[in-house]
Design an enzyme around this catalytic site. Sequence first.
Site, PDB file in Angstrom:
ATOM      1  N   GLY A  31       0.824  -1.206   0.000  1.00  0.00           N
ATOM      2  CA  GLY A  31       0.000   0.000   0.000  1.00  0.00           C
ATOM      3  C   GLY A  31       0.857   1.254   0.000  1.00  0.00           C
ATOM      4  O   GLY A  31       2.033   1.216  -0.355  1.00  0.00           O
ATOM      5  N   LEU A  33       0.531   3.608  -2.069  1.00  0.00           N
ATOM      6  CA  LEU A  33       0.963   3.558  -3.470  1.00  0.00           C
ATOM      7  C   LEU A  33       1.475   4.918  -3.943  1.00  0.00           C
ATOM      8  O   LEU A  33       0.961   5.964  -3.560  1.00  0.00           O
ATOM      9  CB  LEU A  33      -0.197   3.116  -4.373  1.00  0.00           C
ATOM     10  CG  LEU A  33      -0.789   1.734  -4.116  1.00  0.00           C
ATOM     11  CD1 LEU A  33      -1.719   1.343  -5.267  1.00  0.00           C
ATOM     12  CD2 LEU A  33       0.265   0.659  -3.924  1.00  0.00           C
ATOM     13  N   HIS A  37       4.762   2.346  -7.788  1.00  0.00           N
ATOM     14  CA  HIS A  37       3.783   1.248  -7.873  1.00  0.00           C
ATOM     15  C   HIS A  37       2.922   1.408  -9.125  1.00  0.00           C
ATOM     16  O   HIS A  37       2.608   0.421  -9.802  1.00  0.00           O
ATOM     17  CB  HIS A  37       2.841   1.256  -6.666  1.00  0.00           C
ATOM     18  CG  HIS A  37       3.517   1.059  -5.351  1.00  0.00           C
ATOM     19  ND1 HIS A  37       3.643   2.055  -4.410  1.00  0.00           N
ATOM     20  CD2 HIS A  37       4.101  -0.041  -4.806  1.00  0.00           C
ATOM     21  CE1 HIS A  37       4.255   1.583  -3.345  1.00  0.00           C
ATOM     22  NE2 HIS A  37       4.558   0.317  -3.554  1.00  0.00           N
ATOM     23  N   GLY A 147       9.393  -4.058  -8.249  1.00  0.00           N
ATOM     24  CA  GLY A 147      10.336  -2.984  -8.570  1.00  0.00           C
ATOM     25  C   GLY A 147      11.770  -3.442  -8.359  1.00  0.00           C
ATOM     26  O   GLY A 147      12.065  -4.173  -7.407  1.00  0.00           O
ATOM     27  N   ASP A 150      13.932  -2.542  -4.828  1.00  0.00           N
ATOM     28  CA  ASP A 150      14.243  -3.493  -3.753  1.00  0.00           C
ATOM     29  C   ASP A 150      14.994  -4.655  -4.396  1.00  0.00           C
ATOM     30  O   ASP A 150      14.455  -5.753  -4.590  1.00  0.00           O
ATOM     31  CB  ASP A 150      12.951  -3.958  -3.081  1.00  0.00           C
ATOM     32  CG  ASP A 150      12.246  -2.802  -2.402  1.00  0.00           C
ATOM     33  OD1 ASP A 150      12.917  -2.042  -1.687  1.00  0.00           O
ATOM     34  OD2 ASP A 150      11.044  -2.630  -2.620  1.00  0.00           O
ATOM     35  N   GLN A 153      15.345  -8.045  -2.664  1.00  0.00           N
ATOM     36  CA  GLN A 153      14.028  -8.705  -2.632  1.00  0.00           C
ATOM     37  C   GLN A 153      13.736  -9.378  -3.969  1.00  0.00           C
ATOM     38  O   GLN A 153      13.242 -10.505  -4.021  1.00  0.00           O
ATOM     39  CB  GLN A 153      12.954  -7.662  -2.310  1.00  0.00           C
ATOM     40  CG  GLN A 153      11.541  -8.167  -2.474  1.00  0.00           C
ATOM     41  CD  GLN A 153      10.514  -7.209  -1.939  1.00  0.00           C
ATOM     42  OE1 GLN A 153      10.317  -7.133  -0.723  1.00  0.00           O
ATOM     43  NE2 GLN A 153       9.840  -6.472  -2.807  1.00  0.00           N
ATOM     44  N   VAL A 176      11.789   3.864 -10.219  1.00  0.00           N
ATOM     45  CA  VAL A 176      11.304   5.206 -10.591  1.00  0.00           C
ATOM     46  C   VAL A 176      11.898   6.187  -9.589  1.00  0.00           C
ATOM     47  O   VAL A 176      11.905   5.934  -8.382  1.00  0.00           O
ATOM     48  CB  VAL A 176       9.762   5.264 -10.562  1.00  0.00           C
ATOM     49  CG1 VAL A 176       9.268   6.656 -10.952  1.00  0.00           C
ATOM     50  CG2 VAL A 176       9.179   4.210 -11.495  1.00  0.00           C
ATOM     51  N   SER A 185       9.802   5.686  -2.733  1.00  0.00           N
ATOM     52  CA  SER A 185       9.566   4.675  -1.704  1.00  0.00           C
ATOM     53  C   SER A 185       8.431   5.186  -0.822  1.00  0.00           C
ATOM     54  O   SER A 185       8.341   6.402  -0.568  1.00  0.00           O
ATOM     55  CB  SER A 185      10.831   4.507  -0.853  1.00  0.00           C
ATOM     56  OG  SER A 185      10.514   3.856   0.363  1.00  0.00           O
ATOM     57  N   ARG A 187       8.318   4.921   2.170  1.00  0.00           N
ATOM     58  CA  ARG A 187       8.923   5.453   3.395  1.00  0.00           C
ATOM     59  C   ARG A 187       9.433   6.889   3.228  1.00  0.00           C
ATOM     60  O   ARG A 187       9.756   7.533   4.216  1.00  0.00           O
ATOM     61  CB  ARG A 187      10.052   4.535   3.865  1.00  0.00           C
ATOM     62  CG  ARG A 187       9.523   3.201   4.384  1.00  0.00           C
ATOM     63  CD  ARG A 187      10.591   2.347   5.029  1.00  0.00           C
ATOM     64  NE  ARG A 187      10.016   1.261   5.795  1.00  0.00           N
ATOM     65  CZ  ARG A 187       9.935  -0.010   5.376  1.00  0.00           C
ATOM     66  NH1 ARG A 187      10.398  -0.350   4.200  1.00  0.00           N
ATOM     67  NH2 ARG A 187       9.393  -0.932   6.151  1.00  0.00           N
TER      68      ARG A 187
HETATM   69  O1  PAF Z   1       7.987  -4.699  -1.662  1.00  0.00           O
HETATM   70  C1  PAF Z   1       6.995  -4.767  -0.921  1.00  0.00           C
HETATM   71  O2  PAF Z   1       6.145  -3.860  -0.871  1.00  0.00           O
HETATM   72  C2  PAF Z   1       6.806  -5.988  -0.029  1.00  0.00           C
HETATM   73  O3  PAF Z   1       8.006  -6.447   0.472  1.00  0.00           O
HETATM   74  C3  PAF Z   1       6.023  -7.119  -0.715  1.00  0.00           C
HETATM   75  C4  PAF Z   1       6.762  -7.688  -1.905  1.00  0.00           C
HETATM   76  C5  PAF Z   1       4.654  -6.607  -1.168  1.00  0.00           C
HETATM   77  C6  PAF Z   1       5.781  -8.260   0.277  1.00  0.00           C
HETATM   78  O4  PAF Z   1       5.087  -7.817   1.399  1.00  0.00           O
END
Ligand code: PAF
Length: 285
Positions: A31, A33, A37, A147, A150, A153, A176, A185, A187
């Site tokens: 979320g 966004l 996103h 993305g 990260d 990830q 982006v 981000s 954050r």
């Molecule tokens: O990148 C994120 O927002 C989160 O780590 C994800 C991939 C949705 C998993 O909770």
Amino acid sequence: MQVLRTVAEVRALVARARNAGRIVGLVPTMGALHEGHQSLIRRAAAECDLVVVSVFVNPTQFGPQEDFDRYPRNVERDAELAAEAGADAVFAPGVGEMYPEGYQTYVTVERVTAGLCGAHRPGHFRGVATVVLKLFNICRPHRAYFGEKDFQQLVVIRRLVSDLNVDLEVVGCETVREPDGLALSSRNQYLTDEERRVAPLIYRALRRAAEGLRSGQLFHFSPEQIVRGALGREPRMKVEYVEFVDPVALEPKDPCQLPVVIAVAVHLGQTRLIDHVIIEGREDA
Ligand code: PAF
């Protein structure tokens, strides 16, 4: 725009689409966004017939001292932004729907989670891998969009999909950035005005080291000294790590051996920011 709250509802929507021969795309998010996103959703909408955006602040990927409680939540606004970018449905389950009473199964991806953020956020990637595999099983997408911002990830998710034979394509999408270079981000909204002003230093430092490596002109300073030196000039920034790693194995690597990723994590006030650059090859090669 449909906002679905239960696993059963999403399964029914996806089953209808798949039975009709439609291609299903999933954009997993927590979320809050933003344009980053939305760029994933636009790409998914261009390539798939049904686009589901999951919005779930996943408790299992946050450490006890981290920002789970204050992470921004606004599903109605997220649904508007997702629709605007071309999504068909938002899946926004509650914690009890994803981790019901008695839940006890977790996914561990090993070596690629040992360093970088994995070393500083114990359990983080176990939580990410677990929730992402659950979302894959619930939404059964043909393609899932993440993305490149990260970076670790994305490597972890590719490893998980390959190792566990998950039948879908992982699509990595370019980071982006704001016009001043700061990677988007959720954050970033924690930053004060003053912190926001200095945050672009991170990407600037990475680019300076990358240009040195690409041109082979680092002179007296190692790439690490260049990044740490640039960030160290800003007293509000505390560098958590600066690392040079192989783009696939994520193992530490001599930065002069390309390709290499320079990855950093920085605490700016109360906010932890990550960024990276990939250096594929030398300009003169
Ligand atoms: O990148 C994120 O927002 C989160 O780590 C994800 C991939 C949705 C998993 O909770």
